[in-house]
Design an enzyme around this catalytic site. Structure first.
Site, PDB file in Angstrom:
ATOM      1  N   ASP A 108      51.669 -35.538  35.926  1.00 44.06           N
ATOM      2  CA  ASP A 108      50.613 -34.456  36.377  1.00 44.06           C
ATOM      3  C   ASP A 108      51.352 -33.328  35.043  1.00 44.06           C
ATOM      4  O   ASP A 108      51.573 -33.793  34.474  1.00 44.06           O
ATOM      5  CB  ASP A 108      52.007 -34.256  37.394  1.00 44.06           C
ATOM      6  CG  ASP A 108      51.093 -33.250  38.228  1.00 44.06           C
ATOM      7  OD1 ASP A 108      50.153 -32.599  37.784  1.00 44.06           O
ATOM      8  OD2 ASP A 108      51.592 -33.558  39.583  1.00 44.06           O
ATOM      9  N   HIS A 114      43.085 -33.666  29.984  1.00 44.13           N
ATOM     10  CA  HIS A 114      43.136 -34.841  30.474  1.00 44.13           C
ATOM     11  C   HIS A 114      42.843 -36.021  29.538  1.00 44.13           C
ATOM     12  O   HIS A 114      43.211 -36.052  28.992  1.00 44.13           O
ATOM     13  CB  HIS A 114      41.820 -34.920  31.420  1.00 44.13           C
ATOM     14  CG  HIS A 114      41.946 -34.053  32.727  1.00 44.13           C
ATOM     15  ND1 HIS A 114      43.560 -34.519  33.507  1.00 44.13           N
ATOM     16  CD2 HIS A 114      41.786 -33.106  33.148  1.00 44.13           C
ATOM     17  CE1 HIS A 114      42.927 -33.398  34.123  1.00 44.13           C
ATOM     18  NE2 HIS A 114      41.622 -32.978  34.749  1.00 44.13           N
ATOM     19  N   LEU A 154      53.410 -56.828  28.690  1.00 39.80           N
ATOM     20  CA  LEU A 154      53.649 -55.821  29.999  1.00 39.80           C
ATOM     21  C   LEU A 154      51.939 -56.260  30.867  1.00 39.80           C
ATOM     22  O   LEU A 154      51.202 -56.235  30.232  1.00 39.80           O
ATOM     23  CB  LEU A 154      53.481 -54.638  29.444  1.00 39.80           C
ATOM     24  CG  LEU A 154      53.109 -53.191  29.851  1.00 39.80           C
ATOM     25  CD1 LEU A 154      54.249 -53.043  30.760  1.00 39.80           C
ATOM     26  CD2 LEU A 154      52.432 -52.564  29.434  1.00 39.80           C
TER      27      LEU A 154
HETATM   28  C1  FPP Z   1      47.081 -34.494  37.071  1.00 37.69           C
HETATM   29  O1  FPP Z   1      47.279 -33.575  35.966  1.00 37.69           O
HETATM   30  C2  FPP Z   1      46.516 -35.523  36.139  1.00 37.69           C
HETATM   31  C3  FPP Z   1      45.018 -35.994  36.956  1.00 37.69           C
HETATM   32  C4  FPP Z   1      44.525 -36.128  37.688  1.00 37.69           C
HETATM   33  C5  FPP Z   1      44.225 -37.062  36.034  1.00 37.69           C
HETATM   34  C6  FPP Z   1      44.879 -38.274  35.042  1.00 37.69           C
HETATM   35  C7  FPP Z   1      44.920 -38.786  34.141  1.00 37.69           C
HETATM   36  C8  FPP Z   1      45.149 -38.952  32.749  1.00 37.69           C
HETATM   37  C9  FPP Z   1      46.649 -38.631  32.178  1.00 37.69           C
HETATM   38  C10 FPP Z   1      44.352 -39.646  31.999  1.00 37.69           C
HETATM   39  C11 FPP Z   1      44.059 -40.543  32.637  1.00 37.69           C
HETATM   40  C12 FPP Z   1      43.462 -41.750  31.833  1.00 37.69           C
HETATM   41  C13 FPP Z   1      42.882 -42.797  32.339  1.00 37.69           C
HETATM   42  C14 FPP Z   1      43.204 -44.331  31.230  1.00 37.69           C
HETATM   43  C15 FPP Z   1      42.309 -43.173  33.067  1.00 37.69           C
HETATM   44  P1  FPP Z   1      46.447 -31.928  37.348  1.00 37.69           P
HETATM   45  O2  FPP Z   1      45.481 -31.703  36.084  1.00 37.69           O
HETATM   46  O3  FPP Z   1      46.923 -32.072  38.324  1.00 37.69           O
HETATM   47  O4  FPP Z   1      47.600 -30.983  36.112  1.00 37.69           O
HETATM   48  P2  FPP Z   1      48.054 -29.698  37.030  1.00 37.69           P
HETATM   49  O5  FPP Z   1      48.436 -29.878  38.123  1.00 37.69           O
HETATM   50  O6  FPP Z   1      48.788 -29.213  35.760  1.00 37.69           O
HETATM   51  O7  FPP Z   1      46.094 -28.800  36.647  1.00 37.69           O
END
Ligand code: FPP
Length: 238
Positions: A23, A40, A134
């Site tokens: 997150d 992201h 892994l």
């Molecule tokens: C939540 O942060 C994060 C997500 C919904 C996406 C997570 C994805 C990645 C870290 C990369 C994924 C990699 C692959 C291989 C698919 P948020 O955007 O909700 O953060 P915020 O709460 O600060 O808005």
């Protein structure tokens, strides 16, 4: 420089299965005046580092929440970007997964996912299926309640009227994964958010205010060290 804490890790007491709710990508980007998608993208690079570090530490299972069944509610542009990330991730890091003995696995629903994305994930999963290090699982279009309801419906389709506790697992998307030992969530959010509900029953929970794009191998090790200090009782007494 923050001192690496590797020396304090007990290699004989590693959690077998670590799950992560990554997150804070959006917050990280906003603080820098950058787009959420940029956050992201940075998050995906951090994920690659943590995946390789988990493999190096000889963790057996790492499962990450990359897209939830609720994330479809985000703006279309962000959904499109997130839909494309696994492809980019696999394009960029497939060879490293092969050379580092990492097995790719996916959990989630195929509903609404593009055929080419499913094909690519399945191709890399097939290519790495004999790897013994892994098991790296991407939870993508995954929801814990969706997983349980899907399991129940499959049981009903078989005409069964009852199911034993120990038989339920075989109907889950995550049937190949053991129970989660340690759940890590970044960005100061203290929630489970519909992740791996069945497998989190006895997990140790670890929350940190570090944002996912700032999460480093040393933060990962810190979470494991904290886990190793905890006393797990599974409902019994010491
Ligand atoms: C939540 O942060 C994060 C997500 C919904 C996406 C997570 C994805 C990645 C870290 C990369 C994924 C990699 C692959 C291989 C698919 P948020 O955007 O909700 O953060 P915020 O709460 O600060 O808005």
């Amino acid at each position: 420089m923050v001192k690496m804490m590797k020396d304090k890790l007990n290699p004989d007491k590693l959690p077998k299965h670590i799950a992560i709710i990554m997150d804070g990508n959006g917050t990280w980007a906003r603080r820098r005046g950058l787009s959420r998608n940029y956050g992201h993208r940075k998050g995906a690079i951090v994920l690659k580092d943590i995946m390789l570090h988990a493999a190096k530490l000889k963790i057996k299972y790492l499962t990450v929440f990359a897209f939830s069944t609720e994330n479809w509610k985000r703006p279309q542009e962000e959904v499109n970007y997130l839909m494309n990330l696994p492809k980019e991730f696999l394009n960029e890091y497939e060879e490293e997964m092969v050379s580092e003995d990492i097995r790719l696995h996916w959990v989630g629903s195929k509903n609404r996912l593009a055929e080419d994305l499913i094909k690519q994930i399945e191709r890399v999963a097939e290519r790495t299926k004999a790897n013994k290090g892994l098991t790296f699982t991407i939870a993508f279009n995954y929801g814990g309640r969706d997983e349980i309801i899907n399991a129940v419906n499959n049981i009903l389709k078989e005409g069964r009227k009852e199911i034993a506790l120990e038989d339920f697992n075989q109907y889950l998307y995550s049937q190949e994964l053991p129970d989660v030992d340690l759940l890590i969530r970044t960005s100061n959010q203290v929630r489970i958010s519909n992740f791996l509900l069945w497998k989190l029953a006895y997990s140790e929970l670890y929350f940190t205010d570090v944002l996912w794009p700032d999460f480093r191998p040393k933060n990962f090790e810190k979470a494991i060290i904290e886990y190793q200090r905890r006393e797990r009782r599974f409902g019994g007494i010491k």
